[in-house]
Design a protein around this motif. Sequence first.
Motif, PDB file in Angstrom:
ATOM      1  N   GLU A  33       0.800  -1.217   0.000  1.00  0.00           N
ATOM      2  CA  GLU A  33       0.000   0.000   0.000  1.00  0.00           C
ATOM      3  C   GLU A  33       0.842   1.282   0.000  1.00  0.00           C
ATOM      4  OE1 GLU A  33      -3.609  -0.284   2.252  1.00  0.00           O
ATOM      5  OE2 GLU A  33      -3.637   1.910   2.460  1.00  0.00           O
ATOM      6  N   MET A  34       1.980   1.251   0.663  1.00  0.00           N
ATOM      7  CA  MET A  34       2.851   2.428   0.612  1.00  0.00           C
ATOM      8  C   MET A  34       3.709   2.200  -0.640  1.00  0.00           C
ATOM      9  SD  MET A  34       3.665   3.085   4.639  1.00  0.00           S
ATOM     10  CE  MET A  34       4.135   4.791   4.476  1.00  0.00           C
ATOM     11  N   ASN A  35       4.238   3.237  -1.238  1.00  0.00           N
ATOM     12  CA  ASN A  35       4.934   3.070  -2.522  1.00  0.00           C
ATOM     13  C   ASN A  35       6.082   2.079  -2.401  1.00  0.00           C
ATOM     14  OD1 ASN A  35       3.207   5.075  -3.536  1.00  0.00           O
ATOM     15  ND2 ASN A  35       4.513   6.586  -2.531  1.00  0.00           N
ATOM     16  N   LYS A  36       5.960   1.034  -3.187  1.00  0.00           N
ATOM     17  CA  LYS A  36       6.759  -0.163  -3.003  1.00  0.00           C
ATOM     18  C   LYS A  36       8.253   0.024  -2.748  1.00  0.00           C
ATOM     19  CE  LYS A  36       6.248  -4.835  -4.324  1.00  0.00           C
ATOM     20  NZ  LYS A  36       5.230  -5.667  -4.041  1.00  0.00           N
ATOM     21  N   ASN A  37       8.895   0.779  -3.638  1.00  0.00           N
ATOM     22  CA  ASN A  37      10.351   0.859  -3.507  1.00  0.00           C
ATOM     23  C   ASN A  37      10.848   2.165  -2.927  1.00  0.00           C
ATOM     24  OD1 ASN A  37      10.752  -1.771  -4.688  1.00  0.00           O
ATOM     25  ND2 ASN A  37      10.026  -0.824  -6.577  1.00  0.00           N
ATOM     26  N   GLU A  38       9.902   3.069  -2.648  1.00  0.00           N
ATOM     27  CA  GLU A  38      10.338   4.362  -2.114  1.00  0.00           C
ATOM     28  C   GLU A  38      10.731   4.257  -0.647  1.00  0.00           C
ATOM     29  OE1 GLU A  38       7.696   7.695  -2.758  1.00  0.00           O
ATOM     30  OE2 GLU A  38       7.345   7.040  -4.815  1.00  0.00           O
ATOM     31  N   GLU A  39      11.528   5.212  -0.216  1.00  0.00           N
ATOM     32  CA  GLU A  39      11.971   5.243   1.171  1.00  0.00           C
ATOM     33  C   GLU A  39      10.786   5.426   2.133  1.00  0.00           C
ATOM     34  OE1 GLU A  39      15.682   7.397   2.848  1.00  0.00           O
ATOM     35  OE2 GLU A  39      14.011   8.811   2.990  1.00  0.00           O
ATOM     36  N   ILE A  40      10.833   4.709   3.236  1.00  0.00           N
ATOM     37  CA  ILE A  40       9.855   4.889   4.318  1.00  0.00           C
ATOM     38  C   ILE A  40      10.600   5.393   5.549  1.00  0.00           C
ATOM     39  CG2 ILE A  40       8.275   3.713   5.928  1.00  0.00           C
ATOM     40  CD1 ILE A  40       7.596   1.726   3.711  1.00  0.00           C
ATOM     41  N   ILE A  41      10.065   6.456   6.160  1.00  0.00           N
ATOM     42  CA  ILE A  41      10.577   6.886   7.462  1.00  0.00           C
ATOM     43  C   ILE A  41       9.679   6.235   8.513  1.00  0.00           C
ATOM     44  CG2 ILE A  41      11.193   8.821   8.971  1.00  0.00           C
ATOM     45  CD1 ILE A  41      12.507   9.397   6.395  1.00  0.00           C
ATOM     46  N   ALA A  42      10.229   5.282   9.251  1.00  0.00           N
ATOM     47  CA  ALA A  42       9.472   4.593  10.299  1.00  0.00           C
ATOM     48  C   ALA A  42       9.708   5.326  11.619  1.00  0.00           C
ATOM     49  CB  ALA A  42       9.928   3.147  10.409  1.00  0.00           C
ATOM     50  N   ILE A  43       8.613   5.755  12.245  1.00  0.00           N
ATOM     51  CA  ILE A  43       8.724   6.469  13.521  1.00  0.00           C
ATOM     52  C   ILE A  43       8.082   5.633  14.620  1.00  0.00           C
ATOM     53  CG2 ILE A  43       8.129   8.562  14.813  1.00  0.00           C
ATOM     54  CD1 ILE A  43       7.953  10.050  12.142  1.00  0.00           C
ATOM     55  N   GLY A  44       8.863   5.227  15.592  1.00  0.00           N
ATOM     56  CA  GLY A  44       8.362   4.402  16.697  1.00  0.00           C
ATOM     57  C   GLY A  44       7.992   5.267  17.890  1.00  0.00           C
ATOM     58  N   ILE A  45       6.899   4.904  18.538  1.00  0.00           N
ATOM     59  CA  ILE A  45       6.470   5.609  19.743  1.00  0.00           C
ATOM     60  C   ILE A  45       6.977   4.808  20.952  1.00  0.00           C
ATOM     61  CG2 ILE A  45       4.495   6.534  21.023  1.00  0.00           C
ATOM     62  CD1 ILE A  45       2.957   6.463  18.280  1.00  0.00           C
ATOM     63  N   LEU A  46       7.940   5.388  21.658  1.00  0.00           N
ATOM     64  CA  LEU A  46       8.580   4.679  22.785  1.00  0.00           C
ATOM     65  C   LEU A  46       7.765   4.836  24.066  1.00  0.00           C
ATOM     66  CD1 LEU A  46      12.312   5.599  22.090  1.00  0.00           C
ATOM     67  CD2 LEU A  46      11.141   3.427  21.655  1.00  0.00           C
ATOM     68  N   LYS A  47       7.897   3.891  25.046  1.00  0.00           N
ATOM     69  CA  LYS A  47       8.788   2.755  24.900  1.00  0.00           C
ATOM     70  C   LYS A  47       8.084   1.520  24.357  1.00  0.00           C
ATOM     71  CE  LYS A  47      10.427   3.972  29.357  1.00  0.00           C
ATOM     72  NZ  LYS A  47      10.749   3.478  30.703  1.00  0.00           N
ATOM     73  N   GLY A  48       6.755   1.474  24.475  1.00  0.00           N
ATOM     74  CA  GLY A  48       6.013   0.242  24.228  1.00  0.00           C
ATOM     75  C   GLY A  48       6.244  -0.426  22.885  1.00  0.00           C
TER      76      GLY A  48
END
Length: 178
Positions: A33-48
Motif C-alpha cells: 500500500e505504501m509506494n513499493k520501492n520508495e523510502e519509508i521513514i518509520a517512527i516508533g512511539i517509545l517505549k512500548g
Amino acid sequence: MSLRIKNKELEILIPESNIKSRLKSLADEIRKEMNKNEEIIAIGILKGSFIFFADLVRELGSNIKIDFVVVSSYFDKMESSQNIVFKKDIEVDIKGKNVLLIDDIIDTGRTLKALVEYFQKKNPKNLKTCVLLDKKERREVNYDADFVGFEIPDKFVVGYGLDWGEEGRTLKDIYFVK
Ligand code: IMP
Ligand code: MG
C-alpha cells in the motif's frame, strides 16, 4: 508455577510464533500500500513499541530510515494535539516523505490521533499508522490505525514490549493480566 506480575496471574493471549507470522503478512500489506520501492521513514512511539518496531522494520526490508518519539500519555479532556507533551520529538525532516508511525497498541486512540495531527503539519507525502494490537471497544476518539496486527478484547496486556508499570516488557509472548 504460573507467570505473575505484581502478584497477578498472566494468561497467554498471542504466542510468539503467531506474532512472528503475522508480522510477515503485515509487512507485505504495508509495502503493497505504501509506494513499493520508495523510502519509508518509520517512527516508533517509545517505549512500548520498541520490540514490535525492531521486528517490523526488518520485515519491511531496505530503504527504511528510523526515528522515535517519546510522548507523555496524559491527556486532559480536550481532544487536540495541543495536549501532546513530547519528551522527545523526531530528528529527521519528514517533509515530502512516506512516513509510517508505529505503536504497540491503540486503546482510546488519543495518542495516535494527536500524533497524526501533529505530523501532518510537517507536510509528509504520505502518513500511515501501524499498531500491533487494537482494543477497538475502548476507543474514545474517532481514529483507527491504517494497519493492525491483531484485534484484541478489552483486557490489559503485557509482553513483547508492552508493560504494566514497567514490568513484563521482555516477555516473548503477549499475555493478559487475569
Ligand atoms: P491510547 O492513547 O489510549 O490509544 O493509548 C495508547 C497507549 O496506552 C499505548 O501506546 C500503550 O502504551 C498504553 N496501553 C494501552 N493499553 C495497554 C495495555 O493493555 N497494556 C499496556 N499498555 C497499554
Ligand atoms: Mg505507548
